[in-house]
Design a protein around this motif. Structure first.
Motif, short mmCIF file in Angstrom:
data_model
loop_
_atom_site.label_atom_id
_atom_site.label_comp_id
_atom_site.label_asym_id
_atom_site.label_seq_id
_atom_site.Cartn_x
_atom_site.Cartn_y
_atom_site.Cartn_z
N HIS A 11 0.82 -1.21 0.00
CA HIS A 11 0.00 0.00 0.00
C HIS A 11 0.86 1.28 0.00
O HIS A 11 0.56 2.25 -0.71
CB HIS A 11 -0.89 -0.03 1.25
CG HIS A 11 -1.78 1.14 1.41
ND1 HIS A 11 -2.99 1.27 0.77
CD2 HIS A 11 -1.64 2.28 2.16
CE1 HIS A 11 -3.54 2.42 1.11
NE2 HIS A 11 -2.75 3.05 1.95
N HIS A 18 1.26 4.68 -2.46
CA HIS A 18 1.29 6.11 -2.12
C HIS A 18 2.56 6.76 -2.67
O HIS A 18 2.53 7.84 -3.25
CB HIS A 18 1.27 6.29 -0.60
CG HIS A 18 -0.11 6.25 -0.01
ND1 HIS A 18 -1.13 7.08 -0.41
CD2 HIS A 18 -0.63 5.49 0.99
CE1 HIS A 18 -2.22 6.84 0.30
NE2 HIS A 18 -1.94 5.87 1.15
N SER A 56 0.65 9.08 6.14
CA SER A 56 -0.71 8.58 6.03
C SER A 56 -1.32 8.50 7.42
O SER A 56 -0.74 8.98 8.40
CB SER A 56 -0.70 7.21 5.35
OG SER A 56 -0.08 6.28 6.20
N ASP A 106 -6.34 7.22 0.03
CA ASP A 106 -6.33 5.88 -0.56
C ASP A 106 -7.16 5.80 -1.84
O ASP A 106 -8.24 6.38 -1.93
CB ASP A 106 -6.87 4.88 0.46
CG ASP A 106 -5.94 4.76 1.65
OD1 ASP A 106 -4.80 5.26 1.57
OD2 ASP A 106 -6.35 4.15 2.65
ZN ZN Z 1 -3.07 5.01 2.61
#
Ligand code: ZN
Ligand code: KG4
Length: 359
Positions: free
Chosen positions: A122, A126, A147, A322
């Protein structure tokens, strides 16, 4: 990269937390990956009543959303299921149940279509998301990953070449925003609400700590900041008093507290990025993750870097939080760099905890 003689079509599935994101990215044999379509469902309204993400509710909602969103991106890009060459999904880190929904759907799709799967980190999503902007960065660069769950400074030399230079020892910057906002009576997720309230507030009004500003390394600590905000609210007599926090006369004081909190977080983030640039000699910064949408962070980092002839790159605003586009893009860039592990057999796993520097 699967040899098809035409651009490789990648479906990206993001479901690590409270956003279901689907996207289609096209990877030409030469040149940059292109975002064809992306669609997102945010669960913020659903979780707001609880003041934070309820993992079980998040998983169930991902189940409801993921297939309709997949159909939507295919329709938007004028493609069909059969056109998909690779199914990429967020393998971690994140909420285990939420990750399993995306991974399960991706695996089922891959098996049904006879197409390979690619599990994506993930945070790599980003990190690489600014490559979808009109002004994409070039390697190498310093990345500030901010984040809801992570605050890290990395040296990035290329796809998959990530060196962790510093990270938070307790709360993430996003958590500091969210927890302080909650104490001030603001809805979840607090970051954007706090930064809105801070507009017009006096950032000097409250004396708040700049944790680890002079620690001599690139680590962060934000837990003490939230405690300091709490102490100020206790003094004001407003802690756990939604009635007083909502009162008209409290608003200017809360705006000052919000501005002071934001200033403390932003100052530490900017100074640590400058220290990372100095110690590495790099001349380029990429900011990624939800807190990268913060206006004050952007303004102050831009100003500090402009003075030093340093370029700062951000994802497009709507790709800061996200989304599926960053997952499909990370898969595309890994395929292009020859650094993708494609999985053919219908099996998958997820990694709720997963160190980016270790991939
Ligand atoms: Zn995230
Ligand atoms: O990257 P992200 O969407 O999700 C995670 O992977 O965690 O980041 C969410 C975080 C939340 O803490 C949210 O409050 C924060 O990003 N955030 C902001 C802003 N927009 C989102 N924080 C400060 N200012 C904003 N404008």
């Amino acid at each position: 990269m699967p040899a098809t003689g035409r651009p490789c079509l990648i479906l990206g599935v993001e479901s690590s937390c409270d956003e279901t994101g689907l996207a289609l990215v096209s990877l030409p044999e030469r040149g940059a990956p292109q975002l064809l379509a992306h669609a997102l469902h945010s669960q913020i309204d659903m979780h707001q009543a609880y003041g934070g993400v309820v993992p079980e509710l998040a998983s169930r909602d991902h189940i409801r959303r993921v297939v309709p969103l997949a159909r939507q991106v295919l329709a938007d890009a004028n493609k069909s299921m059969a056109d998909i060459d690779v199914v990429a999904y967020t393998r971690g880190p994140g909420l285990a149940g939420a990750l399993l929904v995306g991974a399960g759907v991706a695996c089922a799709l891959g098996a049904a279509l006879g197409k390979p799967l690619l599990g994506v980190h993930h945070l790599e999503g980003h990190l690489l998301s600014p490559f979808l902007s009109v002004d994409p960065p070039e390697f190498p660069f310093i990345a500030l990953l901010v984040s809801g769950g992570h605050t890290q400074i990395m040296r990035v030399d290329g796809v998959g070449q990530y060196e962790l230079l510093g990270e938070t020892v307790d709360d993430a910057a996003g958590e500091a925003f969210d927890k302080s906002a909650k104490l001030m009576g603001l809805p979840y997720p607090g970051g954007p609400h706090l930064s809105k309230l801070a507009v017009g507030g006096d950032a000097q009004a409250f004396d708040l700590p700049r944790p680890m500003l002079h620690s001599g390394n690139l680590d962060f600590s934000f837990a003490g900041l939230k405690t300091a905000v709490r102490t100020h609210l206790v003094r004001l007599g407003w802690l756990d008093r939604p009635d007083l926090l909502a009162a008209q006369e409290a608003q200017p004081v809360l705006a000052n507290l919000a501005a002071s909190t934001q200033a403390a977080i932003v100052e530490v983030l900017v100074k640590k990025v400058l220290a990372a640039l100095k110690s590495t000699g790099l001349k380029r910064v990429v900011v990624a993750g939800g807190v990268g949408a913060n206006r004050s962070l952007r303004e102050q980092l831009d100003r500090a870097c402009a003075r030093r002839q340093i370029r700062v790159h951000y994802p497009e605003l709507h790709l800061c939080t996200d989304n599926g586009a960053m997952i499909a893009l990370a898969a595309a860039m890994r395929l292009q760099a020859g650094k993708a592990t494609l999985v053919i057999e219908p099996s998958f796993d997820v990694r709720p905890r997963w160190d980016l520097a270790a991939i």
